[in-house]
Write a protein that holds these residues in place. Structure first.
Motif, PDB file in Angstrom:
ATOM      1  N   LEU A  35       0.880  -1.150   0.045  1.00  0.00           N
ATOM      2  CA  LEU A  35      -0.020  -0.049  -0.057  1.00  0.00           C
ATOM      3  C   LEU A  35       0.592   1.455   0.126  1.00  0.00           C
ATOM      4  CD1 LEU A  35      -2.833   1.338  -0.249  1.00  0.00           C
ATOM      5  CD2 LEU A  35      -2.908   0.750   2.578  1.00  0.00           C
ATOM      6  N   PRO A  36       1.820   1.456   0.794  1.00  0.00           N
ATOM      7  CA  PRO A  36       2.753   2.717   0.905  1.00  0.00           C
ATOM      8  C   PRO A  36       3.440   2.976  -0.371  1.00  0.00           C
ATOM      9  CG  PRO A  36       2.939   1.162   2.729  1.00  0.00           C
ATOM     10  CD  PRO A  36       2.162   0.573   1.824  1.00  0.00           C
ATOM     11  N   VAL A  37       3.547   1.756  -1.288  1.00  0.00           N
ATOM     12  CA  VAL A  37       4.343   1.833  -2.674  1.00  0.00           C
ATOM     13  C   VAL A  37       3.232   2.577  -3.581  1.00  0.00           C
ATOM     14  CG1 VAL A  37       5.357   0.662  -4.576  1.00  0.00           C
ATOM     15  CG2 VAL A  37       5.950   0.219  -2.218  1.00  0.00           C
ATOM     16  N   LEU A  38       1.999   1.961  -3.525  1.00  0.00           N
ATOM     17  CA  LEU A  38       0.741   2.593  -4.398  1.00  0.00           C
ATOM     18  C   LEU A  38       0.686   4.057  -4.285  1.00  0.00           C
ATOM     19  CD1 LEU A  38      -1.337  -0.507  -4.391  1.00  0.00           C
ATOM     20  CD2 LEU A  38       0.189  -0.117  -6.048  1.00  0.00           C
ATOM     21  N   GLU A  39       0.548   4.430  -2.733  1.00  0.00           N
ATOM     22  CA  GLU A  39       0.346   5.641  -2.626  1.00  0.00           C
ATOM     23  C   GLU A  39       1.183   6.487  -2.804  1.00  0.00           C
ATOM     24  OE1 GLU A  39      -0.191   4.884   1.723  1.00  0.00           O
ATOM     25  OE2 GLU A  39      -2.204   4.799   1.795  1.00  0.00           O
ATOM     26  N   HIS A  40       2.590   6.102  -2.878  1.00  0.00           N
ATOM     27  CA  HIS A  40       3.664   6.972  -3.550  1.00  0.00           C
ATOM     28  C   HIS A  40       3.536   7.040  -4.843  1.00  0.00           C
ATOM     29  CE1 HIS A  40       7.535   8.988  -3.641  1.00  0.00           C
ATOM     30  NE2 HIS A  40       7.965   7.929  -4.356  1.00  0.00           N
ATOM     31  N   HIS A  41       3.317   5.981  -5.609  1.00  0.00           N
ATOM     32  CA  HIS A  41       3.063   6.427  -7.021  1.00  0.00           C
ATOM     33  C   HIS A  41       1.864   7.183  -7.444  1.00  0.00           C
ATOM     34  CE1 HIS A  41       4.631   1.793  -7.782  1.00  0.00           C
ATOM     35  NE2 HIS A  41       5.791   2.675  -7.474  1.00  0.00           N
TER      36      HIS A  41
END
Length: 185
Positions: A162-168
């Motif tokens: 989830l944090p990766v997707l939010e960063h994207h």
């Protein structure tokens, strides 16, 4: 019934109509769809895998067609991060006996076709808008599964991803191309 009682009842009805019902969430303010709905583990794997396949395919097209260096860097990041996430998803799914799709669904094939066919002047903005919308949908999917999913290993995968997707999503919103969709930045 007295007029005061009717007015009080109407005021209470109006006040409670503005409050979400028990178990519901208020409309999202970040542009990310809210979700309380749980999907099955197999449905989560299917949607997450298709999203990864789409992200890599769309990014490869962007690397070929983009006219913006920041978008090229973003696309390279999507290939790297979604490739890693896809590998991790496949490993988790296999370990719990779930199949992983290898092909896009109709919706995502249409998005890829749109990227291939849009004029060169509109490409960057179209890709960016697809990325913003796609990452919003992925965040909602992963958040929902993390909160309500029935498999602990997949919930952990969703939580870690989830944090990766939010960063994207933040990266896509910051790209200096085209008009942003409502609810963007």
């Amino acid at each position: 019934m007295s007029c005061k009682l009717l007015l009080s009842a109407a005021a209470l009805t109006t006040a409670f109509a503005a409050v979400p019902a028990f178990g519901q969430t208020a409309p999202p303010t970040s542009g990310v769809p809210a979700t309380n709905a749980s999907v099955s583990s197999q449905e989560f794997v299917k949607k997450a895998a298709i999203t990864g396949i789409y992200e890599i395919g769309a990014a490869r097209i962007a690397e070929q067609r983009s006219h913006d260096r920041s978008l090229d860097r973003f696309a390279a990041r999507m290939i790297r991060d979604h490739g890693k996430n896809s590998s991790e998803l496949k490993a988790v799914a296999k370990s719990i006996g779930l199949g992983v799709p290898e092909r896009l669904d109709e919706k995502h094939r249409g998005l890829i076709e749109q990227l291939r066919s849009v004029g060169s002047r509109q490409f960057d903005a179209t890709y960016d808008q697809q990325q913003i919308q796609g990452h919003r949908e992925a965040i909602a999917l992963f958040t929902g599964y993390m909160q309500h999913g029935d498999n602990p290993r997949l919930r952990q995968f969703a939580k870690a991803t989830l944090p990766v997707l939010e960063h994207h999503l933040h990266m896509a919103q910051a790209l200096p191309v085209g008009p942003k969709m409502a609810g963007g930045r």
